[in-house]
Every structure is written in structure tokens, then in C-alpha cells.
Design a protein around this motif. Structure first.
Motif, PDB file in Angstrom:
ATOM      1  N   ILE A   7      -7.046  -3.757 -26.370  1.00  0.00           N
ATOM      2  CA  ILE A   7      -7.724  -5.033 -26.568  1.00  0.00           C
ATOM      3  C   ILE A   7      -9.178  -4.718 -26.923  1.00  0.00           C
ATOM      4  O   ILE A   7      -9.906  -4.132 -26.113  1.00  0.00           O
ATOM      5  N   ASN A   9     -12.993  -5.739 -28.495  1.00  0.00           N
ATOM      6  CA  ASN A   9     -14.015  -6.714 -28.886  1.00  0.00           C
ATOM      7  C   ASN A   9     -14.812  -6.120 -30.037  1.00  0.00           C
ATOM      8  O   ASN A   9     -15.664  -5.253 -29.817  1.00  0.00           O
ATOM      9  N   THR A  40     -10.252  -9.188 -30.496  1.00  0.00           N
ATOM     10  CA  THR A  40     -10.512 -10.550 -30.025  1.00  0.00           C
ATOM     11  C   THR A  40     -11.256 -11.327 -31.109  1.00  0.00           C
ATOM     12  O   THR A  40     -12.083 -10.775 -31.833  1.00  0.00           O
ATOM     13  N   HIS A  45     -10.296 -14.935 -25.717  1.00  0.00           N
ATOM     14  CA  HIS A  45      -9.152 -14.413 -26.454  1.00  0.00           C
ATOM     15  C   HIS A  45      -8.562 -13.170 -25.794  1.00  0.00           C
ATOM     16  O   HIS A  45      -7.346 -12.951 -25.828  1.00  0.00           O
ATOM     17  N   ALA A  46      -9.412 -12.337 -25.163  1.00  0.00           N
ATOM     18  CA  ALA A  46      -8.898 -11.143 -24.498  1.00  0.00           C
ATOM     19  C   ALA A  46      -7.911 -11.520 -23.399  1.00  0.00           C
ATOM     20  O   ALA A  46      -6.907 -10.826 -23.190  1.00  0.00           O
ATOM     21  N   ILE A  49      -4.595 -12.413 -25.084  1.00  0.00           N
ATOM     22  CA  ILE A  49      -3.906 -11.207 -25.554  1.00  0.00           C
ATOM     23  C   ILE A  49      -3.241 -10.481 -24.393  1.00  0.00           C
ATOM     24  O   ILE A  49      -2.064 -10.107 -24.449  1.00  0.00           O
ATOM     25  N   THR A  69     -15.393  -8.351 -21.796  1.00  0.00           N
ATOM     26  CA  THR A  69     -14.040  -8.048 -22.270  1.00  0.00           C
ATOM     27  C   THR A  69     -13.162  -7.586 -21.114  1.00  0.00           C
ATOM     28  O   THR A  69     -11.989  -7.969 -21.009  1.00  0.00           O
ATOM     29  N   GLU A  72     -12.268 -10.668 -18.934  1.00  0.00           N
ATOM     30  CA  GLU A  72     -11.215 -11.480 -19.553  1.00  0.00           C
ATOM     31  C   GLU A  72      -9.864 -10.778 -19.502  1.00  0.00           C
ATOM     32  O   GLU A  72      -8.826 -11.423 -19.264  1.00  0.00           O
ATOM     33  N   THR A  73      -9.841  -9.474 -19.736  1.00  0.00           N
ATOM     34  CA  THR A  73      -8.589  -8.724 -19.699  1.00  0.00           C
ATOM     35  C   THR A  73      -7.957  -8.804 -18.316  1.00  0.00           C
ATOM     36  O   THR A  73      -6.746  -9.064 -18.178  1.00  0.00           O
TER      37      THR A  73
END
Length: 295
Positions: A7, A9, A40, A45-46, A49, A69, A72-73
Motif C-alpha cells: 500500500i 502513498n 492511494t 484510501h489506504a 485497500i 498511511t 489508515e492501513t
């Protein structure tokens, strides 16, 4: 060939995220690791995903970006409960990257760690708030520290960790305290605080050792309570945070707890793993060893 989901960025590292990720992919391939890179496109968005790839049955991930990032992951992976046997490698591209300082990421090449399946358990903290829940792995802080984080993100987003130092001195001009009431396991703590920092790992803001005794895999949170301080007191105390010696000061209290309950009747600004959120926290608890980190 070992397959992993990366993932990425592309905007991290002052817009160098894509190019750095391509170089990492090429280097990993020579070690027998095939990265499927997904970039992303926007904030959040991360998480999307990570959640989708987990539903697809993938368990091996690489996060390439900054603190945001990673945040979010983690939240994507824990969106539908605690996942089983999920492994995460982290390639720091953005600023800060405080979390990795507890994982000796420079001891060997990351690709070697992945090939050798060199994993370390890491606690994840689940936080319930008035509008839902979120997860984090580094720090949850409010008061003066969250104001510093907001100023750094707004005014100094692209100058690395020195941006945190600049922000500290700007926020000193508006220094204030606030009443806080927490329940730490069975212990009630009430204070007129400058800030409260709840930590899973030692560092924040790059090189600030906020919680020198924290361990990411011990099943406990390290709570740092800084009681009301004047401006000059805080200025004198600030350099100590880089060595972790601030915890010896009379107005700094430390606690360990597996669970925290909050008693706020409104939302407040909170810095969570380098991200700024405005939420009304209700409680948090540790998910021991909930994710595996390549380290």
C-alpha cells in the motif's frame, strides 16, 4: 517467489513516494519478493485497500508512506474485528515514522527480514468513541501535544521532525491546562493537566522519547500525565523529552494500564499516530500481539 500487497502513498516524501516505492519493489524482487503495488488516491484510501485485500485473503502487507498511511492501513486491517496472522512490513517514506524506532528497523535489510520471516508481535489499541471506533499502534495524545501536532501539520508539514520543535515554541504562547478524569484499569486519576499522552511505543514526533518505558508487545499502555505547568517550566522541561528523562519531574506522572476509560462530555482534538482527529473518546483497550511486524 513470496507475494505481498504494498500500500503506497505516492505523495509521501515530498511527492517522491511513487519513485521510492518502485526502487523498493525492484530491490525486493532480487530477494525473491514480488510486490503488488496499490497506490492511494485520497485520504482514507489506504484503509479501503487494506480492508479489501484482507477480504481477498491476503495476509502479507507492506506499508509505504508516513505515519498517516500506517494509521489508515492499521484501521483498514482491523475494520471488521481482529484479523488472524496478518504480517506487516513498513517502509518509511514520510516524516516522523516514530513507530519504527522500537523495531530496530536498521539492524538488517527489510527484504532479508521478510524472507527469513523475522516477525515481532505488536499490540494494537482499540479505541471506542462517540461515533464509532478506531485503532492505533503508536500514540494517543491530547492537550498541549495535540495542539502542537495540529500546528505542525498545518504550518510545517514538509520540513521533517524539526517542524515539531518549531510548533512547540509557537504553542507555548497559548499554553493552558484543562481538567481531566481517567479510569486506568481500576484506578481513578483526576488532574489539571497540560497534556495526557497514552503510548504503545516510546517515541513521538520523530525523536521525542515520550514514554521511555513503553514496549509495543507487553500488553500495557504507558500513560504520561503532565500536570499544570507554567510557560518557563515547560520550556525547561522540553529538552528532557529527547532523552526520556522528563518522567523524573515532579509534575510528570506515569502509569501502566490495559484499559482506559474517559469522562468527557464533548469531543476534543486528539493526535493519534501523527493524525489529528476530533472525537469524544469513551474507552480504549489493548489487543495484545494483534499484528505481526517484520523487524
Amino acid at each position: 517467489m513470496k507475494e505481498m500487497i504494498a500500500i503506497v502513498n505516492p505523495r509521501a516524501g515530498n511527492g517522491q513516494g511513487h519513485d521510492i516505492a518502485e526502487k523498493v519493489r525492484a530491490r525486493f524482487k532480487t530477494s525473491g519478493i514480488d510486490l503488488e503495488m496499490i497506490e492511494t488516491q485520497s485520504s482514507g484510501h489506504a484503509s479501503e485497500i487494506a480492508a479489501q485485500q484482507l477480504r481477498n485473503g491476503n495476509k502479507d502487507f507492506v506499508c509505504m508512506g508516513g505515519d498517516g498511511t500506517l494509521y489508515e492501513t492499521i484501521n483498514g486491517l482491523f475494520q471488521n474485528g481482529t484479523p488472524q496472522d496478518v504480517n506487516l512490513a513498513i517502509v518509511p517514506i514520510g516524516t516522523g515514522n516514530s513507530f519504527l524506532k522500537d523495531f530496530d528497523q536498521h539492524s538488517r535489510n527489510l527484504a532479508d527480514k521478510i524472507v527469513q520471516n523475522n516477525l515481532r508481535k505488536c499490540d494494537v489499541v482499540e479505541t471506542i468513541h462517540a461515533n464509532g471506533k478506531l485503532h492505533w499502534v503508536n500514540i494517543f495524545s491530547f492537550g498541549f501535544t495535540s495542539k502542537v501536532g495540529a500546528t505542525r501539520n498545518r504550518r510545517f508539514p514538509n520540513i521533517g521532525t524539526i517542524g515539531y520543535t518549531f510548533s512547540v515554541f509557537l504553542e507555548l504562547q497559548r499554553l493552558s491546562s484543562f481538567p481531566v478524569k481517567l479510569k486506568l484499569d481500576e484506578r481513578l486519576v483526576e488532574s489539571d493537566a497540560t497534556f495526557i499522552s497514552i503510548n504503545n511505543t516510546r517515541f513521538t514526533g520523530g525523536n521525542m522519547m515520550m514514554a521511555p518505558n513503553a514496549k509495543p508487545d507487553d500488553g500495557f499502555l504507558d500513560i504520561i500525565e503532565v500536570q499544570k505547568m507554567g510557560r518557563m517550566e515547560l520550556i525547561k522541561a522540553f529538552p528532557k523529552i529527547f532523552q526520556g528523562t522528563h518522567t523524573s519531574l515532579d509534575k510528570v506522572k506515569t502509569y501502566k494500564s490495559k484499559r482506559v476509560e474517559f469522562f468527557f462530555n464533548q469531543s476534543l482534538d486528539i493526535m493519534i499516530d501523527g493524525e489529528m482527529k476530533n472525537i469524544q473518546p469513551i474507552s480504549m483497550n489493548v489487543l495484545p500481539g494483534a499484528i505481526n511486524i517484520y523487524a
